[in-house]
Motif scaffolding. Structure first.
Motif, PDB file in Angstrom:
ATOM      1  N   SER A   9       0.799  -1.228   0.000  1.00 56.31           N
ATOM      2  CA  SER A   9       0.000   0.000   0.000  1.00 56.31           C
ATOM      3  C   SER A   9       0.824   1.267   0.000  1.00 56.31           C
ATOM      4  CB  SER A   9      -0.907   0.018   1.234  1.00 56.31           C
ATOM      5  OG  SER A   9      -0.126   0.082   2.415  1.00 56.31           O
ATOM      6  N   GLY A  10       2.131   1.163   0.316  1.00 52.23           N
ATOM      7  CA  GLY A  10       2.962   2.353   0.387  1.00 52.23           C
ATOM      8  C   GLY A  10       2.702   3.166   1.636  1.00 52.23           C
ATOM      9  N   ILE A  11       2.010   2.575   2.629  1.00 57.20           N
ATOM     10  CA  ILE A  11       1.703   3.286   3.861  1.00 57.20           C
ATOM     11  C   ILE A  11       2.873   3.169   4.831  1.00 57.20           C
ATOM     12  CG2 ILE A  11       0.160   3.372   5.859  1.00 57.20           C
ATOM     13  CD1 ILE A  11      -2.053   2.344   4.073  1.00 57.20           C
ATOM     14  N   GLN A  12       3.270   4.302   5.441  1.00 60.69           N
ATOM     15  CA  GLN A  12       4.385   4.346   6.370  1.00 60.69           C
ATOM     16  C   GLN A  12       3.889   4.586   7.791  1.00 60.69           C
ATOM     17  OE1 GLN A  12       7.513   6.445   3.196  1.00 60.69           O
ATOM     18  NE2 GLN A  12       7.231   7.285   5.233  1.00 60.69           N
ATOM     19  N   THR A  13       4.804   4.383   8.737  1.00 65.69           N
ATOM     20  CA  THR A  13       4.485   4.651  10.142  1.00 65.69           C
ATOM     21  C   THR A  13       5.151   5.923  10.641  1.00 65.69           C
ATOM     22  OG1 THR A  13       6.316   3.194  10.784  1.00 65.69           O
ATOM     23  CG2 THR A  13       4.105   2.226  10.693  1.00 65.69           C
ATOM     24  N   THR A  14       5.984   6.579   9.821  1.00 62.96           N
ATOM     25  CA  THR A  14       6.548   7.885  10.158  1.00 62.96           C
ATOM     26  C   THR A  14       6.467   8.781   8.929  1.00 62.96           C
ATOM     27  OG1 THR A  14       8.854   7.515   9.481  1.00 62.96           O
ATOM     28  CG2 THR A  14       8.220   6.742  11.676  1.00 62.96           C
ATOM     29  N   ASN A  15       6.712  10.066   9.130  1.00 60.26           N
ATOM     30  CA  ASN A  15       6.671  11.030   8.026  1.00 60.26           C
ATOM     31  C   ASN A  15       7.969  11.109   7.233  1.00 60.26           C
ATOM     32  OD1 ASN A  15       4.014  12.412   8.077  1.00 60.26           O
ATOM     33  ND2 ASN A  15       4.596  12.914  10.175  1.00 60.26           N
ATOM     34  N   GLN A  16       9.002  10.429   7.706  1.00 63.03           N
ATOM     35  CA  GLN A  16      10.302  10.544   7.048  1.00 63.03           C
ATOM     36  C   GLN A  16      10.236  10.065   5.592  1.00 63.03           C
ATOM     37  OE1 GLN A  16      13.468   8.354   8.891  1.00 63.03           O
ATOM     38  NE2 GLN A  16      15.018   9.096   7.459  1.00 63.03           N
ATOM     39  N   ILE A  17      10.903  10.795   4.705  1.00 64.30           N
ATOM     40  CA  ILE A  17      10.894  10.482   3.274  1.00 64.30           C
ATOM     41  C   ILE A  17      12.319  10.156   2.845  1.00 64.30           C
ATOM     42  CG2 ILE A  17      10.304  11.305   0.969  1.00 64.30           C
ATOM     43  CD1 ILE A  17       8.414  13.301   2.294  1.00 64.30           C
ATOM     44  N   THR A  18      12.516   8.967   2.285  1.00 69.00           N
ATOM     45  CA  THR A  18      13.854   8.529   1.888  1.00 69.00           C
ATOM     46  C   THR A  18      13.844   8.039   0.437  1.00 69.00           C
ATOM     47  OG1 THR A  18      13.392   6.299   2.724  1.00 69.00           O
ATOM     48  CG2 THR A  18      14.436   7.848   4.247  1.00 69.00           C
ATOM     49  N   GLY A  19      15.036   7.665  -0.050  1.00 72.23           N
ATOM     50  CA  GLY A  19      15.153   7.122  -1.395  1.00 72.23           C
ATOM     51  C   GLY A  19      14.847   8.136  -2.480  1.00 72.23           C
ATOM     52  N   LYS A  20      14.442   7.645  -3.643  1.00 74.00           N
ATOM     53  CA  LYS A  20      14.151   8.521  -4.776  1.00 74.00           C
ATOM     54  C   LYS A  20      12.932   9.408  -4.536  1.00 74.00           C
ATOM     55  CE  LYS A  20      16.129   5.386  -8.240  1.00 74.00           C
ATOM     56  NZ  LYS A  20      15.875   4.603  -9.474  1.00 74.00           N
ATOM     57  N   ARG A  21      12.019   8.917  -3.690  1.00 75.57           N
ATOM     58  CA  ARG A  21      10.794   9.677  -3.453  1.00 75.57           C
ATOM     59  C   ARG A  21      11.084  11.046  -2.848  1.00 75.57           C
ATOM     60  NH1 ARG A  21       5.453   7.428  -0.366  1.00 75.57           N
ATOM     61  NH2 ARG A  21       4.851   6.892  -2.475  1.00 75.57           N
ATOM     62  N   GLY A  86       0.266  12.225   9.118  1.00 79.77           N
ATOM     63  CA  GLY A  86       1.027  12.503   7.902  1.00 79.77           C
ATOM     64  C   GLY A  86       0.690  13.872   7.325  1.00 79.77           C
ATOM     65  N   ARG A  87       1.574  14.365   6.463  1.00 85.01           N
ATOM     66  CA  ARG A  87       1.383  15.700   5.881  1.00 85.01           C
ATOM     67  C   ARG A  87       0.359  15.685   4.726  1.00 85.01           C
ATOM     68  NH1 ARG A  87       4.424  16.692  10.249  1.00 85.01           N
ATOM     69  NH2 ARG A  87       6.579  16.010   9.993  1.00 85.01           N
ATOM     70  N   LYS A  88       0.233  14.555   4.051  1.00 81.01           N
ATOM     71  CA  LYS A  88      -0.516  14.489   2.802  1.00 81.01           C
ATOM     72  C   LYS A  88      -1.961  14.971   2.895  1.00 81.01           C
ATOM     73  CE  LYS A  88      -1.043  11.360  -1.135  1.00 81.01           C
ATOM     74  NZ  LYS A  88      -0.582  10.057  -1.678  1.00 81.01           N
ATOM     75  N   PRO A  89      -2.785  14.457   3.826  1.00 79.91           N
ATOM     76  CA  PRO A  89      -4.191  14.882   3.834  1.00 79.91           C
ATOM     77  C   PRO A  89      -4.371  16.368   4.098  1.00 79.91           C
ATOM     78  CG  PRO A  89      -3.674  13.586   5.794  1.00 79.91           C
ATOM     79  CD  PRO A  89      -2.516  13.446   4.869  1.00 79.91           C
ATOM     80  N   PHE A  90      -3.449  16.977   4.816  1.00 80.58           N
ATOM     81  CA  PHE A  90      -3.578  18.388   5.154  1.00 80.58           C
ATOM     82  C   PHE A  90      -3.078  19.283   4.022  1.00 80.58           C
ATOM     83  CE2 PHE A  90      -3.131  15.851   8.984  1.00 80.58           C
ATOM     84  CZ  PHE A  90      -4.373  16.103   9.557  1.00 80.58           C
TER      85      PHE A  90
END
Length: 545
Positions: A9-21, A86-90
């Protein structure tokens, strides 16, 4: 470094963003900031024309205040909830609300409708103000962040350069309503970027909105803002109405503070203020906002009314400040990333800001373009290097899991500086203008003024208004044109006096900013271990569950 993620699902448990994303997320942040900051400069350039069309000079400051109070109140709510969900919905909610507010602003038929629409815009802007800064913290550690905050500052500066030019051109060619409609395609592009780049976050932790605290905060701020707006113009400072407004606001804010200390999920966590870096940075942020708004909010009015440029040209005059803002932001970011320190840099930045504000006080009715440009460059260098510095210092002082809350609270308090500054400086301008006009007009024109009613700088802001005014004076015969020129000169002198008064107040805040930097503690900027504790806590929680 590992971030817990559901592969399907691509769902995470923290807001940290790593890798190419993270690079896609960075591009989204830059696009969102470009969109939101360009909107501010586009609207600021068009405001003089708007108030000339809607006949609302006395409500001038509320076009800014309505926007800032709703954005300020929602910022801490977005920040606290985004740490959990998470930041996305806001991001998504904020972009939609901002677009709705922009559309209604373009349709406004009077100042009241425009002010309400700007308040709706502010609700969306609260997310757009807090989420990008928090997302940068999700991508880079504090030491890296200095360099990238400089780049973000450059994006902000670039949009601010293009914004006035585009806003002035749109205002002159298409009409001021299109400065709001132009937001809509940018909102769609930013929304696509958010949907694609930002991760979904799922956590066992729960958070709730502090509705009572938010209501008390708004209820306490409104009478104080009304008091500042009406003081000295509609009512005397010592009048029963003013005393009641300020008294009611202070009492309600005290109740807000008492309630927040006991609330389970306070909109403003009072415990954060025990950290000296946090509390000092907040005070400095208020001073910077007060000084910056005092100088820049009414500068287009001065440029159009006194220097004599149209809306598009006055936007171009703002460009040197934005260029220097870019330079200051990039240079200070590089210095912080390389040295891991920020205190000495804060002193230098604050000095430049204070000097720049002082130079504004030296402008008068004879000021030329080069003088305005030099003054703005100095101010832009100071503010451009100081603002990201304060943000990084605060984020570095707290653990990563609190970043959204800390960042949003800082943004909220800093925004209050602008919220308070707007009506205060509007009142200073109106009072200074009215008092000087009484002594500047010849006796013959004073008699005419009594028949004309209240006079304000709207007579200077649009070609249509000046042509209508000139037509009325021509009816007086051969002496009409001479009287018209004398009248315009008196209005220019009076406007210059009002602006000069508010620049003096801005200088005071610039000096307070410099003094305050000596009380800012310094902690070396952290490396990747900044994220390690949050990942460790998440892993422990999942194991316990």
């Amino acid at each position: 470094m590992v971030v817990k993620q559901n592969r399907n699902s691509g769902i995470q448990t923290t807001n940290q963003i790593t890798g190419k994303r993270k690079w896609w997320a960075l591009a989204t942040v830059m696009m969102t900031m470009f969109f939101s900051s360009m909107n501010q400069t586009v609207v600021s350039t068009a405001i003089p024309t708007i108030i000339g069309d809607l006949n609302g000079f006395e409500l001038y400051a509320w076009i800014f205040s309505a926007f800032m109070i709703t954005s300020a109140v929602t910022v801490p709510i977005y920040g606290k909830l985004s740490d959990v969900y998470g930041r996305k919905p806001f991001y998504i909610f904020g972009l939609i609300m901002f677009a709705v507010g922009s559309a209604v602003s373009g349709l406004a038929q009077n100042m009241l409708m425009l002010i309400i629409a700007r308040a709706i815009q502010g609700i969306g802007a609260g997310a757009m103000m807090s989420m990008p800064r928090a997302t940068i913290g999700d991508i880079f550690n504090p030491k890296e962040r200095g360099r990238w905050m400089g780049v973000i500052g450059a994006v902000f500066g670039l949009s601010s350069i293009l914004g006035p030019t585009i806003g002035g051109w749109i205002t002159d060619e298409w009409g001021w309503r299109w400065v709001f409609y132009v937001n809509l395609p940018f909102a769609v592009l930013a929304l696509i970027g958010v949907l694609f780049a930002l991760p979904k976050v799922r956590t066992s932790e729960q958070a709730s909105i502090d509705w009572i605290g938010s209501f008390l905060l708004v209820l306490g701020l409104l009478p104080i803002l009304l008091g500042f707006t009406w003081a000295g113009s509609k009512y005397d400072w010592s009048s029963p109405v003013e005393i009641s407004l300020f008294g009611a606001g202070i009492i309600i804010l005290i109740l807000f503070y008492i309630y927040e200390r006991k609330a389970a999920n306070p909109v403003i966590d009072t415990k954060l203020f025990k950290n000296q870096i946090f509390s000092t940075s907040l005070i400095l942020g208020i001073f910077v906002a007060m000084g910056m708004f005092g100088a820049t909010m009414f500068l287009p009015l001065f440029v159009q009314g006194v220097v004599g440029l149209d809306a598009q040209s006055s936007g171009l005059v703002m460009s040197p400040m934005m260029i220097s803002f870019i330079v200051g932001s990039v240079v200070s970011g590089q210095i912080m990333s390389r040295t891991g320190k920020y205190k000495k840099l804060s002193h230098i930045s604050a000095i430049l800001m204070a000097v720049g504000l002082f130079l504004f006080t030296q402008m008068d009715v004879n000021t030329t373009y080069p003088t305005v440009i030099i003054n703005m460059i100095v101010l832009g260098l100071g503010i451009g290097s100081l603002m990201p510095l304060l943000n990084i210092a605060v984020q570095n002082a707290f653990p990563y899991k609190m970043m959204g809350t800390v960042n949003a609270t800082q943004q909220f308090v800093s925004s209050l500086g602008g919220v308070i500054a707007s009506p205060i400086f509007g009142s200073i301008l109106n009072n200074g203008f009215a008092d000087k006009l009484e002594t500047s007009l010849p006796k013959q024109l004073m008699q005419m003024k009594e028949k004309m009613g209240d006079v304000n700088p709207q007579a200077l802001l649009t070609k249509e208004a000046q042509e209508a005014l000139a037509t009325n004076f021509k009816k007086l015969g051969d002496a009409g044109i001479e009287l018209y020129n004398s009248f315009l000169h008196a209005v220019k002198v009076s406007l210059t006096t009002g602006v000069h008064h508010l620049f003096i107040v801005a200088v005071v805040f610039g000096c307070l900013t410099f003094i305050g930097t000596f009380f800012l503690p310094e902690i070396g900027l952290k490396d990747d271990d900044y994220f390690a504790e949050a990942n460790k806590d998440t892993a422990s929680t999942e194991k316990a569950n």
